[in-house]
Design a protein around this motif. Structure first.
Motif, short mmCIF file in Angstrom:
data_model
loop_
_atom_site.label_atom_id
_atom_site.label_comp_id
_atom_site.label_asym_id
_atom_site.label_seq_id
_atom_site.Cartn_x
_atom_site.Cartn_y
_atom_site.Cartn_z
N ARG A 86 0.82 -1.21 0.00
CA ARG A 86 0.00 0.00 0.00
C ARG A 86 0.86 1.26 0.00
NH1 ARG A 86 -5.03 -1.23 0.55
NH2 ARG A 86 -5.59 0.94 0.94
N GLU A 87 2.18 1.06 -0.10
CA GLU A 87 3.13 2.18 -0.04
C GLU A 87 2.90 3.00 1.23
OE1 GLU A 87 2.87 4.34 -3.71
OE2 GLU A 87 3.89 2.76 -4.85
N ALA A 88 2.62 2.30 2.30
CA ALA A 88 2.43 2.92 3.61
C ALA A 88 3.67 2.65 4.46
CB ALA A 88 1.18 2.35 4.29
N ALA A 89 3.82 3.42 5.53
CA ALA A 89 4.99 3.30 6.39
C ALA A 89 4.56 2.91 7.80
CB ALA A 89 5.76 4.61 6.43
N PHE A 90 5.25 1.90 8.35
CA PHE A 90 5.00 1.45 9.72
C PHE A 90 6.22 1.83 10.57
CE2 PHE A 90 5.34 -1.55 13.18
CZ PHE A 90 4.04 -1.75 13.61
N TYR A 91 6.00 2.69 11.57
CA TYR A 91 7.07 3.14 12.45
C TYR A 91 6.86 2.57 13.84
CZ TYR A 91 8.41 6.64 8.97
OH TYR A 91 8.82 7.26 7.82
N ARG A 92 7.83 1.79 14.31
CA ARG A 92 7.80 1.27 15.67
C ARG A 92 8.68 2.18 16.52
NH1 ARG A 92 6.52 -3.87 17.47
NH2 ARG A 92 6.75 -4.71 15.35
N LEU A 93 8.09 2.79 17.54
CA LEU A 93 8.80 3.68 18.45
C LEU A 93 8.94 2.97 19.79
CD1 LEU A 93 6.77 6.95 17.67
CD2 LEU A 93 8.85 6.11 16.52
N ARG A 94 10.18 2.57 20.13
CA ARG A 94 10.39 1.77 21.33
C ARG A 94 11.11 2.58 22.40
NH1 ARG A 94 9.31 -0.77 25.53
NH2 ARG A 94 9.22 -3.03 25.47
N VAL A 95 10.43 2.80 23.52
CA VAL A 95 11.02 3.50 24.66
C VAL A 95 11.73 2.47 25.53
CG1 VAL A 95 10.56 4.95 26.68
CG2 VAL A 95 9.11 5.16 24.63
N ILE A 96 12.98 2.77 25.89
CA ILE A 96 13.71 1.86 26.77
C ILE A 96 14.21 2.61 27.99
CG2 ILE A 96 14.39 0.41 24.81
CD1 ILE A 96 17.22 1.49 25.14
N GLU A 97 14.33 1.88 29.07
CA GLU A 97 14.87 2.41 30.32
C GLU A 97 16.11 1.62 30.70
OE1 GLU A 97 11.82 2.34 33.30
OE2 GLU A 97 10.40 3.49 32.07
N ASP A 98 17.01 2.27 31.40
CA ASP A 98 18.22 1.61 31.90
C ASP A 98 18.04 1.27 33.37
OD1 ASP A 98 19.64 1.88 29.44
OD2 ASP A 98 19.95 3.99 29.92
N PRO A 99 18.51 0.10 33.82
CA PRO A 99 19.10 -0.96 32.99
C PRO A 99 18.02 -1.71 32.22
CG PRO A 99 18.91 -1.69 35.26
CD PRO A 99 18.47 -0.26 35.25
N LEU A 100 18.41 -2.34 31.13
CA LEU A 100 17.46 -3.06 30.30
C LEU A 100 16.84 -4.23 31.06
CD1 LEU A 100 19.29 -3.33 26.85
CD2 LEU A 100 17.56 -1.66 27.54
N SER A 101 15.54 -4.38 30.94
CA SER A 101 14.89 -5.57 31.50
C SER A 101 15.30 -6.79 30.69
CB SER A 101 13.37 -5.39 31.45
OG SER A 101 12.91 -5.39 30.11
N SER A 102 15.17 -7.96 31.27
CA SER A 102 15.50 -9.18 30.53
C SER A 102 14.54 -9.32 29.34
CB SER A 102 15.41 -10.40 31.44
OG SER A 102 14.12 -10.50 32.04
N TYR A 103 13.30 -8.89 29.50
CA TYR A 103 12.36 -8.94 28.37
C TYR A 103 12.87 -8.08 27.22
CZ TYR A 103 8.44 -8.08 25.33
OH TYR A 103 7.65 -7.97 24.20
N LEU A 104 13.35 -6.88 27.54
CA LEU A 104 13.82 -5.99 26.48
C LEU A 104 15.01 -6.59 25.74
CD1 LEU A 104 13.54 -2.28 27.64
CD2 LEU A 104 12.83 -3.25 25.45
N ARG A 105 15.87 -7.29 26.43
CA ARG A 105 17.00 -7.92 25.74
C ARG A 105 16.50 -8.97 24.75
NH1 ARG A 105 21.91 -6.53 26.92
NH2 ARG A 105 22.34 -5.34 28.80
N TRP A 106 15.49 -9.72 25.16
CA TRP A 106 14.90 -10.68 24.23
C TRP A 106 14.25 -9.95 23.07
CZ3 TRP A 106 9.64 -10.96 23.08
CH2 TRP A 106 9.29 -12.00 22.19
N GLU A 107 13.50 -8.88 23.37
CA GLU A 107 12.80 -8.15 22.32
C GLU A 107 13.77 -7.50 21.34
OE1 GLU A 107 8.88 -5.54 22.46
OE2 GLU A 107 10.62 -4.38 23.13
N LEU A 108 14.87 -6.96 21.85
CA LEU A 108 15.86 -6.34 20.97
C LEU A 108 16.47 -7.38 20.02
CD1 LEU A 108 17.59 -3.92 23.48
CD2 LEU A 108 16.18 -3.27 21.52
N ALA A 109 16.61 -8.61 20.49
CA ALA A 109 17.09 -9.67 19.60
C ALA A 109 16.08 -9.89 18.48
CB ALA A 109 17.32 -10.95 20.39
N HIS A 110 14.80 -9.82 18.81
CA HIS A 110 13.76 -9.96 17.79
C HIS A 110 13.78 -8.75 16.84
CE1 HIS A 110 10.18 -11.38 15.89
NE2 HIS A 110 9.95 -12.30 16.82
N PHE A 111 13.99 -7.56 17.39
CA PHE A 111 14.04 -6.36 16.56
C PHE A 111 15.17 -6.44 15.54
CE2 PHE A 111 11.93 -3.14 19.67
CZ PHE A 111 10.72 -3.77 19.48
#
Length: 200
Positions: A86-111
Motif C-alpha cells: 500500500r506504499e504505507a509506512a510502519f514506524y515502531r517507536l520503542r522507549v527503553i529504560e536503563d538498565p534493560l529488562s530481561s524482556y527488552l533484551r529478548w525483544e531487541l534480539a527480535h528487533f
C-alpha cells in the motif's frame, strides 16, 4: 486545551476490544492504511503467551528462543508486505529504560531480525522524552493514518487485556504530533548504542 489523556476519556472510546477482536481490527486497519502507522511501545516488560520464542525465553531456554526468532522471519516479511503493498509506512517507536529488562533484551534480539527485513524501528531512552512522559504519562498505543487509534491496556505483569479504540480527530491529531516528536528524538535501531548480546 488538550483532550488527550492516558487512558482516554470514556466518552471518547468508540469500542473496547478484547484480544481476539483487537487482532482482527488491527489486521483490518493494516490492510486499509494509506499513509503512516505509529506504534509506541512504552512498557518495559510484556507477557506473550502463544509466541513460541517468548515462551522459550520465559522458560529460561535462551538458545531455543533465538532459534525460534529466526523461524519468525517469514512471518515478519508477510507483515511488512501488507504496508509495502500500500506504499504505507510502519514506524515502531520503542522507549527503553536503563538498565534493560530481561524482556527488552529478548525483544531487541527480535528487533534485529525485524530491522534486517526492513522494518522502521526507532529507539528512544526514556530520559530523552521525560517531558512528554511527565505531561501525558505515556502508555502503549498504535495510530493508523490520522483516523484511528488504539490505546493498549495491560495487566501489571504485562499481559494484554484489551484495546480502547478512539477516532476523535482532536485526540488523534495530538497523538500524531506526539509521535512525530518522539520520532524526531529517537535513534534508528541500527544506530542505537546498546549491547544486543542475548543473555546467557
Amino acid at each position: 486545551m488538550s483532550c488527550l489523556v492516558f487512558p482516554p476519556r470514556p466518552d471518547l472510546i468508540t469500542a473496547r476490544l478484547l484480544p481476539d477482536a483487537f487482532r482482527r481490527k488491527f489486521r483490518e486497519a493494516s490492510r486499509g492504511v494509506t499513509g503512516r502507522v505509529y506504534k509506541l511501545e512504552r512498557r518495559q516488560t510484556f507477557q506473550e503467551p502463544g509466541n513460541p520464542s517468548w515462551e522459550a525465553f520465559a522458560a529460561g531456554d535462551m538458545g531455543r528462543a533465538l532459534e525460534l526468532i529466526e523461524e519468525d522471519r517469514a512471518a515478519q516479511r508477510d507483515f511488512k508486505k501488507i504496508f509495502d503493498d500500500r506504499e504505507a509506512a510502519f514506524y515502531r517507536l520503542r522507549v527503553i529504560e536503563d538498565p534493560l529488562s530481561s524482556y527488552l533484551r529478548w525483544e531487541l534480539a527480535h528487533f534485529r531480525l525485524n530491522a534486517e527485513e526492513g522494518e522502521k524501528i526507532y529507539i528512544v531512552n526514556q530520559a530523552m522524552i521525560a517531558d512528554l512522559d511527565l505531561r501525558y504519562d505515556l502508555t502503549d498505543y498504535t495510530i493508523f493514518d490520522r483516523s484511528l487509534a488504539f490505546f493498549l491496556n495491560y495487566s501489571d505483569d504485562g499481559l494484554f487485556l484489551h484495546a480502547d479504540m478512539v477516532s476523535d480527530p482532536a485526540v488523534i491529531s495530538e497523538l500524531v504530533s506526539i509521535s512525530e516528536e518522539i520520532l524526531a528524538r529517537s535513534i534508528p535501531f541500527e544506530d542505537y548504542p546498546v549491547d544486543l548480546a542475548f543473555p546467557e
